[in-house]
Scaffold this motif. Structure first.
Motif, short mmCIF file in Angstrom:
data_model
loop_
_atom_site.label_atom_id
_atom_site.label_comp_id
_atom_site.label_asym_id
_atom_site.label_seq_id
_atom_site.Cartn_x
_atom_site.Cartn_y
_atom_site.Cartn_z
N ASP A 126 7.39 8.77 88.96
CA ASP A 126 7.00 7.95 90.16
C ASP A 126 8.39 6.94 90.22
OD1 ASP A 126 6.15 5.20 88.23
OD2 ASP A 126 5.84 7.37 87.51
N VAL A 127 8.96 6.75 89.31
CA VAL A 127 10.05 5.61 89.32
C VAL A 127 11.33 6.64 90.24
CG1 VAL A 127 12.05 4.62 88.23
CG2 VAL A 127 9.64 4.51 87.16
N ASP A 128 11.51 7.83 90.03
CA ASP A 128 12.57 8.64 90.84
C ASP A 128 11.82 8.76 92.34
OD1 ASP A 128 13.83 9.18 88.50
OD2 ASP A 128 13.19 10.95 88.01
N ALA A 129 10.85 8.91 92.36
CA ALA A 129 10.46 9.22 93.79
C ALA A 129 10.26 7.79 94.49
CB ALA A 129 8.68 9.42 93.87
N ALA A 130 10.08 6.78 93.69
CA ALA A 130 10.14 5.34 94.40
C ALA A 130 11.77 5.17 95.09
CB ALA A 130 9.62 4.23 93.48
N GLU A 131 12.43 5.53 94.00
CA GLU A 131 14.12 5.25 94.41
C GLU A 131 14.43 6.19 95.62
OE1 GLU A 131 16.14 6.19 90.79
OE2 GLU A 131 15.70 4.30 89.78
N VAL A 132 14.04 7.31 95.74
CA VAL A 132 14.18 7.94 96.83
C VAL A 132 13.72 7.59 98.08
CG1 VAL A 132 14.03 10.52 97.95
CG2 VAL A 132 14.33 10.20 95.35
N LEU A 133 12.40 7.08 98.13
CA LEU A 133 11.65 6.31 99.04
C LEU A 133 12.78 5.27 99.45
CD1 LEU A 133 8.07 6.54 98.06
CD2 LEU A 133 9.09 7.77 99.97
N GLY A 134 12.99 4.69 98.58
CA GLY A 134 14.08 3.31 98.94
C GLY A 134 15.10 3.86 99.58
N THR A 135 15.83 5.01 99.06
CA THR A 135 16.89 5.60 100.03
C THR A 135 16.48 5.89 101.42
OG1 THR A 135 17.83 6.35 97.94
CG2 THR A 135 18.68 7.53 99.97
N LEU A 136 15.50 6.67 101.63
CA LEU A 136 14.89 7.08 102.83
C LEU A 136 14.75 5.93 103.85
CD1 LEU A 136 12.50 9.85 101.91
CD2 LEU A 136 14.67 10.29 103.46
N SER A 137 14.25 4.80 103.26
CA SER A 137 14.03 3.55 103.96
C SER A 137 15.26 2.88 104.46
CB SER A 137 13.30 2.50 103.12
OG SER A 137 12.13 3.12 102.78
N ARG B 8 7.45 4.21 108.46
CA ARG B 8 6.42 5.22 107.96
C ARG B 8 6.16 5.16 106.58
NH1 ARG B 8 8.11 11.64 108.29
NH2 ARG B 8 6.13 12.54 107.13
N ILE B 9 7.32 4.80 105.72
CA ILE B 9 6.93 4.88 104.35
C ILE B 9 6.25 3.58 104.04
CG2 ILE B 9 8.15 4.32 101.95
CD1 ILE B 9 10.69 5.97 103.12
N LEU B 10 6.39 2.54 104.52
CA LEU B 10 5.79 1.22 104.33
C LEU B 10 4.16 1.41 104.57
CD1 LEU B 10 5.62 -1.73 103.36
CD2 LEU B 10 6.12 -2.43 105.86
N THR B 11 4.16 2.01 105.83
CA THR B 11 2.59 2.38 106.36
C THR B 11 1.83 3.23 105.04
OG1 THR B 11 3.19 2.20 108.55
CG2 THR B 11 1.14 3.48 108.09
N ALA B 12 2.65 4.29 104.75
CA ALA B 12 2.09 5.28 103.75
C ALA B 12 1.69 4.62 102.59
CB ALA B 12 2.91 6.52 103.54
N LEU B 13 2.60 3.91 101.72
CA LEU B 13 2.30 2.99 100.77
C LEU B 13 1.18 2.31 100.94
CD1 LEU B 13 6.10 2.08 99.55
CD2 LEU B 13 4.22 3.95 98.41
N SER B 14 1.07 1.33 101.86
CA SER B 14 -0.01 0.49 102.12
C SER B 14 -1.38 1.11 102.25
CB SER B 14 0.45 -0.29 103.37
OG SER B 14 1.60 -1.31 103.47
N ASP B 15 -1.34 2.11 103.06
CA ASP B 15 -2.45 2.98 103.01
C ASP B 15 -3.20 3.42 101.78
OD1 ASP B 15 -2.52 2.73 105.70
OD2 ASP B 15 -1.79 4.70 106.26
N GLU B 16 -1.91 3.85 100.72
CA GLU B 16 -2.57 4.19 99.56
C GLU B 16 -3.19 3.12 98.64
OE1 GLU B 16 -2.75 7.36 98.35
OE2 GLU B 16 -1.86 8.54 100.05
N LEU B 17 -2.52 1.99 98.75
CA LEU B 17 -2.86 0.70 98.23
C LEU B 17 -4.39 0.64 98.75
CD1 LEU B 17 0.14 -1.57 98.26
CD2 LEU B 17 -1.15 -1.02 96.34
N ALA B 18 -4.62 0.48 99.78
CA ALA B 18 -5.93 0.33 100.30
C ALA B 18 -7.02 1.52 99.72
CB ALA B 18 -5.93 0.35 102.00
N ALA B 19 -6.54 2.59 99.78
CA ALA B 19 -7.39 3.77 99.31
C ALA B 19 -7.53 4.00 97.80
CB ALA B 19 -6.82 5.05 99.90
N HIS B 20 -6.89 3.05 97.18
CA HIS B 20 -6.87 3.48 95.41
C HIS B 20 -7.26 1.64 94.89
CE1 HIS B 20 -4.73 6.70 96.45
NE2 HIS B 20 -5.08 7.43 95.22
N THR B 21 -8.39 1.29 95.64
CA THR B 21 -8.84 0.03 95.13
C THR B 21 -9.25 -0.17 93.73
OG1 THR B 21 -10.90 0.25 96.07
CG2 THR B 21 -9.36 -0.92 97.56
#
Length: 345
Positions: free
Chosen positions: A253-264, A272-285
């Motif tokens: 997950d740390v590596d994945a987050a860093e790559v997401l940061g690069t893509l951002s 798109r990334i911010l929306t995806a992360l926010s959706d997952e936050l809402a889905a995993h209460t």
């Protein structure tokens, strides 16, 4: 019919006909007054039977048994012939591969040929230590075909040897991408995993990026994750869903987050990334650990919008999430203050 006539009509040399006679395979039924062999029509038919069976790969001894022994069944013999032929073809194919590898190395002398043969023998060793040594002790000035290294990567099960092979392949002068890409379509999942790791280690190029992007659709989770990490660093937005899933699942997950940061860094991808992360936050209460990882991933994203999400998470109902978000918000504010202080008036 005399032996010379039989040879002309059958295409079998007189020497071979005499050999058949000596073995008892085809004995002429008659002799002339002068003692010469004289073949009947039935003898000639038997010669053609012998030649037909020899064309299938039977030895002369097997031909004799087939013609004389009623218990010598064709089915068993043909099955054996198929197996022997397949084994011979496999050996010939292996030899052909070795010859092509030597040819691809463009040796200038026999010393170069012997070096390549020595490497191939080392890679064929049952000892992982010897295989690794064969890769790492390659003499300077000896060109090793990339296809040879790529094929060895796909077949290598030892992680240390595989790492050495990927290192050598990434630094080779040739191009083993075609061989590795073929490995990505193997039915063997282990081969596909080795292929994606090797391609990920190779220099960025259209062919390698295309192969990695294609691997994002692989049915194996591990292959998709390796591909996403590699292709994400090359700016391919199609990796986002897999990378976000890795954060949620806690897989690199740390590596994945860093790559997401690069893509951002690409504004078109950041939303798109911010929306995806926010959706997952809402889905995993109910999953505190997943929400903490998602919160940590937000820190990698640039811009004020991601910080606004973090500020809201600082008041989250999940106390652990709120504490992590609060710590990150404080750290980001300190960093912003320091950055402003570094600005030249």
């Amino acid at each position: 019919m005399l032996i010379g006539d039989v040879a002309r009509h059958s295409g079998v040399s007189t020497r071979m006909l005499r050999h058949y006679d000596a073995l008892g395979l085809v004995r002429p039924t008659g002799r002339t007054v002068g003692g010469y062999r004289e073949y009947s029509a039935e003898d000639v038919r038997r010669i053609f039977h012998v030649e037909s069976l020899r064309s299938l790969g039977l030895s002369l001894k097997q031909v004799g048994r087939a013609l004389e022994d009623p218990a010598f069944t064709p089915s068993a013999l043909v099955s054996d012939l198929i197996r022997w032929t397949e084994d011979r073809l496999a050996r010939d194919q292996e030899l052909l591969g070795r010859l092509r590898a030597i040819d691809a190395s463009a040796p200038t002398g026999w010393e170069g040929v012997l070096r390549i043969v020595e490497l191939m023998q080392g890679l064929d060793s049952t000892s992982a230590a010897r295989r690794q040594q064969a890769v790492l002790s390659r003499p300077e000035g000896v060109s090793v075909p990339a296809e040879l290294l790529a094929g060895a990567v796909l077949a290598e099960s030892d992680p240390n040897v595989a790492g050495a092979l990927r290192w050598a392949l990434a630094r080779s002068d040739g191009d083993g991408v075609a061989t590795l890409t073929a490995g990505l379509h193997s039915e063997d999942v282990d081969v596909r995993r080795r292929a994606v790791l090797a391609i990920a280690d190779m220099p960025d190029a259209p062919a390698t990026t295309a192969a990695l992007a294609d691997a994002l659709g692989d049915p194996d989770t591990t292959v998709r994750r390796h591909a996403a990490l590699a292709v994400g660093t090359r700016g391919v937005a199609a990796a986002v869903p897999t990378l976000v899933g890795m954060v949620v699942e806690g897989a690199n997950d740390v590596d994945a987050a860093e790559v997401l940061g690069t893509l951002s860094q690409d504004p078109g991808c950041a939303d798109r990334i911010l929306t995806a992360l926010s959706d997952e936050l809402a889905a995993h209460t109910a999953d505190s650990a997943a929400r903490i990882r998602l919160t940590q991933a937000l820190v990698e994203l640039p811009g004020t919008t991601a910080r606004e999400v973090l500020r809201r998470l600082a008041h989250d109902d999940d106390r652990a999430v709120a504490l992590v978000a609060s710590a990150f918000v404080a750290a980001l504010e300190v960093r912003s203050t320091e950055d402003r202080g570094d600005e030249v008036p």
